[in-house]
Write a protein that holds these residues in place. Structure first.
Motif, PDB file in Angstrom:
ATOM      1  N   ASP A 140      54.591  42.124  -2.976  1.00  0.00           N
ATOM      2  CA  ASP A 140      54.084  41.659  -3.975  1.00  0.00           C
ATOM      3  C   ASP A 140      53.980  42.506  -5.250  1.00  0.00           C
ATOM      4  O   ASP A 140      53.467  43.724  -4.879  1.00  0.00           O
ATOM      5  CB  ASP A 140      52.761  40.960  -3.671  1.00  0.00           C
ATOM      6  CG  ASP A 140      52.018  40.056  -4.431  1.00  0.00           C
ATOM      7  OD1 ASP A 140      51.395  40.608  -5.326  1.00  0.00           O
ATOM      8  OD2 ASP A 140      52.482  38.782  -4.537  1.00  0.00           O
ATOM      9  N   ASP A 141      54.367  41.949  -6.203  1.00  0.00           N
ATOM     10  CA  ASP A 141      54.139  42.760  -7.468  1.00  0.00           C
ATOM     11  C   ASP A 141      52.804  43.337  -7.843  1.00  0.00           C
ATOM     12  O   ASP A 141      52.730  44.558  -8.231  1.00  0.00           O
ATOM     13  CB  ASP A 141      54.558  41.831  -8.807  1.00  0.00           C
ATOM     14  CG  ASP A 141      55.904  41.747  -9.202  1.00  0.00           C
ATOM     15  OD1 ASP A 141      56.823  42.389  -8.312  1.00  0.00           O
ATOM     16  OD2 ASP A 141      56.469  40.877  -9.752  1.00  0.00           O
ATOM     17  N   THR A 142      51.730  42.802  -7.184  1.00  0.00           N
ATOM     18  CA  THR A 142      50.557  43.239  -7.470  1.00  0.00           C
ATOM     19  C   THR A 142      50.410  44.588  -6.564  1.00  0.00           C
ATOM     20  O   THR A 142      49.308  45.546  -6.800  1.00  0.00           O
ATOM     21  CB  THR A 142      49.021  42.216  -6.995  1.00  0.00           C
ATOM     22  OG1 THR A 142      49.530  41.807  -5.700  1.00  0.00           O
ATOM     23  CG2 THR A 142      49.307  41.039  -7.972  1.00  0.00           C
ATOM     24  N   GLN A 143      51.119  44.864  -5.664  1.00  0.00           N
ATOM     25  CA  GLN A 143      51.085  45.942  -4.625  1.00  0.00           C
ATOM     26  C   GLN A 143      51.910  47.115  -4.982  1.00  0.00           C
ATOM     27  O   GLN A 143      51.835  48.169  -4.445  1.00  0.00           O
ATOM     28  CB  GLN A 143      51.414  45.681  -3.367  1.00  0.00           C
ATOM     29  CG  GLN A 143      50.799  44.566  -2.530  1.00  0.00           C
ATOM     30  CD  GLN A 143      49.210  45.091  -2.456  1.00  0.00           C
ATOM     31  OE1 GLN A 143      48.796  46.279  -1.934  1.00  0.00           O
ATOM     32  NE2 GLN A 143      48.013  44.297  -2.817  1.00  0.00           N
ATOM     33  N   ASP A 193      50.801  52.856  -7.606  1.00  0.00           N
ATOM     34  CA  ASP A 193      51.182  54.323  -7.504  1.00  0.00           C
ATOM     35  C   ASP A 193      51.049  54.574  -6.092  1.00  0.00           C
ATOM     36  O   ASP A 193      51.701  55.690  -5.521  1.00  0.00           O
ATOM     37  CB  ASP A 193      50.381  55.351  -8.580  1.00  0.00           C
ATOM     38  CG  ASP A 193      51.124  55.413  -9.903  1.00  0.00           C
ATOM     39  OD1 ASP A 193      52.322  54.620 -10.018  1.00  0.00           O
ATOM     40  OD2 ASP A 193      50.420  55.582 -10.931  1.00  0.00           O
ATOM     41  N   ASP A 194      50.105  54.361  -5.492  1.00  0.00           N
ATOM     42  CA  ASP A 194      49.748  54.889  -4.224  1.00  0.00           C
ATOM     43  C   ASP A 194      50.685  54.294  -3.154  1.00  0.00           C
ATOM     44  O   ASP A 194      50.499  54.833  -2.001  1.00  0.00           O
ATOM     45  CB  ASP A 194      48.132  54.375  -3.848  1.00  0.00           C
ATOM     46  CG  ASP A 194      47.994  52.891  -3.739  1.00  0.00           C
ATOM     47  OD1 ASP A 194      48.217  52.234  -4.658  1.00  0.00           O
ATOM     48  OD2 ASP A 194      47.193  52.385  -2.777  1.00  0.00           O
ATOM     49  N   LYS A 195      51.525  53.303  -3.377  1.00  0.00           N
ATOM     50  CA  LYS A 195      52.409  52.750  -2.422  1.00  0.00           C
ATOM     51  C   LYS A 195      53.799  53.157  -2.716  1.00  0.00           C
ATOM     52  O   LYS A 195      54.859  52.959  -2.095  1.00  0.00           O
ATOM     53  CB  LYS A 195      52.619  50.938  -2.962  1.00  0.00           C
ATOM     54  CG  LYS A 195      51.247  50.299  -2.615  1.00  0.00           C
ATOM     55  CD  LYS A 195      50.954  50.385  -1.222  1.00  0.00           C
ATOM     56  CE  LYS A 195      49.863  49.231  -1.016  1.00  0.00           C
ATOM     57  NZ  LYS A 195      48.745  49.596  -0.847  1.00  0.00           N
ATOM     58  N   ILE A 196      54.055  54.020  -3.934  1.00  0.00           N
ATOM     59  CA  ILE A 196      55.436  54.741  -4.032  1.00  0.00           C
ATOM     60  C   ILE A 196      55.537  55.805  -3.100  1.00  0.00           C
ATOM     61  O   ILE A 196      54.756  56.742  -2.748  1.00  0.00           O
ATOM     62  CB  ILE A 196      55.323  55.255  -5.424  1.00  0.00           C
ATOM     63  CG1 ILE A 196      55.353  53.992  -6.535  1.00  0.00           C
ATOM     64  CG2 ILE A 196      56.357  56.112  -5.713  1.00  0.00           C
ATOM     65  CD1 ILE A 196      55.469  54.748  -8.063  1.00  0.00           C
ATOM     66  N   LEU A 224      56.278  50.826  -0.720  1.00  0.00           N
ATOM     67  CA  LEU A 224      56.081  50.297   0.420  1.00  0.00           C
ATOM     68  C   LEU A 224      54.571  50.050   0.906  1.00  0.00           C
ATOM     69  O   LEU A 224      53.726  50.554   0.655  1.00  0.00           O
ATOM     70  CB  LEU A 224      56.456  51.627   1.488  1.00  0.00           C
ATOM     71  CG  LEU A 224      56.397  51.289   3.037  1.00  0.00           C
ATOM     72  CD1 LEU A 224      57.509  50.298   3.422  1.00  0.00           C
ATOM     73  CD2 LEU A 224      56.729  52.531   3.961  1.00  0.00           C
ATOM     74  N   ASP A 225      54.618  48.886   1.565  1.00  0.00           N
ATOM     75  CA  ASP A 225      53.382  48.464   2.000  1.00  0.00           C
ATOM     76  C   ASP A 225      53.269  48.001   3.474  1.00  0.00           C
ATOM     77  O   ASP A 225      54.377  47.643   3.912  1.00  0.00           O
ATOM     78  CB  ASP A 225      52.708  47.366   1.354  1.00  0.00           C
ATOM     79  CG  ASP A 225      51.546  47.030   1.343  1.00  0.00           C
ATOM     80  OD1 ASP A 225      50.385  48.196   1.835  1.00  0.00           O
ATOM     81  OD2 ASP A 225      50.663  45.866   1.134  1.00  0.00           O
ATOM     82  N   ALA A 226      52.301  48.193   4.198  1.00  0.00           N
ATOM     83  CA  ALA A 226      52.219  47.686   5.724  1.00  0.00           C
ATOM     84  C   ALA A 226      50.702  47.135   5.947  1.00  0.00           C
ATOM     85  O   ALA A 226      49.751  47.304   5.261  1.00  0.00           O
ATOM     86  CB  ALA A 226      52.434  48.795   6.345  1.00  0.00           C
ATOM     87  N   SER A 227      51.000  46.171   6.868  1.00  0.00           N
ATOM     88  CA  SER A 227      49.807  45.603   7.321  1.00  0.00           C
ATOM     89  C   SER A 227      49.807  45.335   8.914  1.00  0.00           C
ATOM     90  O   SER A 227      51.057  45.321   9.500  1.00  0.00           O
ATOM     91  CB  SER A 227      49.572  44.043   6.935  1.00  0.00           C
ATOM     92  OG  SER A 227      50.539  43.351   7.030  1.00  0.00           O
ATOM     93  N   LEU A 228      48.666  45.204   9.576  1.00  0.00           N
ATOM     94  CA  LEU A 228      48.814  45.220  10.861  1.00  0.00           C
ATOM     95  C   LEU A 228      48.477  43.708  11.220  1.00  0.00           C
ATOM     96  O   LEU A 228      47.447  43.176  11.061  1.00  0.00           O
ATOM     97  CB  LEU A 228      47.552  46.095  11.529  1.00  0.00           C
ATOM     98  CG  LEU A 228      47.635  46.241  13.345  1.00  0.00           C
ATOM     99  CD1 LEU A 228      48.921  46.873  13.592  1.00  0.00           C
ATOM    100  CD2 LEU A 228      46.451  46.967  13.557  1.00  0.00           C
ATOM    101  N   ASP A 229      49.495  43.145  11.856  1.00  0.00           N
ATOM    102  CA  ASP A 229      49.196  41.864  12.178  1.00  0.00           C
ATOM    103  C   ASP A 229      48.980  41.672  13.869  1.00  0.00           C
ATOM    104  O   ASP A 229      50.183  41.841  14.494  1.00  0.00           O
ATOM    105  CB  ASP A 229      50.399  40.740  11.855  1.00  0.00           C
ATOM    106  CG  ASP A 229      50.522  40.810  10.263  1.00  0.00           C
ATOM    107  OD1 ASP A 229      49.657  40.822   9.688  1.00  0.00           O
ATOM    108  OD2 ASP A 229      51.692  40.671   9.931  1.00  0.00           O
ATOM    109  N   GLY A 230      47.936  41.458  14.396  1.00  0.00           N
ATOM    110  CA  GLY A 230      47.640  41.694  15.755  1.00  0.00           C
ATOM    111  C   GLY A 230      47.930  43.026  16.123  1.00  0.00           C
ATOM    112  O   GLY A 230      47.147  43.922  15.663  1.00  0.00           O
ATOM    113  N   ASP A 231      48.959  43.560  16.996  1.00  0.00           N
ATOM    114  CA  ASP A 231      49.148  44.631  17.427  1.00  0.00           C
ATOM    115  C   ASP A 231      50.554  45.120  16.731  1.00  0.00           C
ATOM    116  O   ASP A 231      51.011  46.094  17.326  1.00  0.00           O
ATOM    117  CB  ASP A 231      49.115  44.874  19.082  1.00  0.00           C
ATOM    118  CG  ASP A 231      50.108  44.096  19.498  1.00  0.00           C
ATOM    119  OD1 ASP A 231      50.718  43.279  19.065  1.00  0.00           O
ATOM    120  OD2 ASP A 231      50.558  44.240  20.907  1.00  0.00           O
ATOM    121  N   LYS A 232      51.031  44.554  15.851  1.00  0.00           N
ATOM    122  CA  LYS A 232      52.292  44.997  15.388  1.00  0.00           C
ATOM    123  C   LYS A 232      52.285  45.148  13.775  1.00  0.00           C
ATOM    124  O   LYS A 232      51.554  44.678  13.190  1.00  0.00           O
ATOM    125  CB  LYS A 232      53.388  43.688  15.614  1.00  0.00           C
ATOM    126  CG  LYS A 232      53.693  43.689  17.020  1.00  0.00           C
ATOM    127  CD  LYS A 232      54.812  42.827  17.449  1.00  0.00           C
ATOM    128  CE  LYS A 232      55.065  42.610  18.957  1.00  0.00           C
ATOM    129  NZ  LYS A 232      55.860  41.646  19.274  1.00  0.00           N
TER     130      LYS A 232
END
Length: 141
Positions: free
Chosen positions: A38-41, A44-47, A57-65
């Protein structure tokens, strides 16, 4: 689908092409199918540090993945991160950490990248695994 079987699929896909110009075109096409951040993400901390072009690059934890999203301002680089995300997306953190990355050599990717892009590839893998490390620690707590 396991990380190993995804890697094997990629090796087989790249073997269909006779030369590296066709493989680069395929990588560019893979980049177009990337689950975009997403453009809001795009902060600089995601570069990813160590890449010549900008890669977010961004990541999230969905359940255990772990679910990854990314973008880049360069088409080849976008293809590279798309390949890595295809391998690691929707995988358990421990599986990401344990993954062998032999497919990179099997498809000849590293040897056909400029030194700066090869360094960027290493930085991308490192960042993907750092997210996995953080999420593995969260799951263990």
């Amino acid at each position: 689908m396991s990380i190993e079987s995804i890697q094997q699929d990629l090796v087989e896909e790249f073997e269909m092409f006779d030369d590296w110009m066709q493989r680069y075109e395929y990588m560019i096409d893979l980049g177009k199918s990337l689950p975009l951040i997403d453009d809001t993400q795009k902060t600089d901390d995601k570069i990813i540090k160590g890449c010549q072009s900008k890669v977010w690059l961004d990541a999230s934890l969905d359940g255990d993945k772990v679910t990854f999203t990314a973008d880049s301002d360069a088409i080849i680089t976008k293809g590279i991160i798309a390949i890595l995300i295809r391998v690691f997306n929707n995988q358990k953190p421990q599986d990401i950490l344990n993954a062998e990355m032999s497919f990179i050599d099997d498809i000849g990717l590293k040897e056909h990248l400029s030194p700066t892009r090869a360094n960027g590839l290493v930085s991308m893998i490192k960042q993907l695994k750092m997210y996995a490390t953080a999420y593995q620690a969260k799951l263990n707590s």
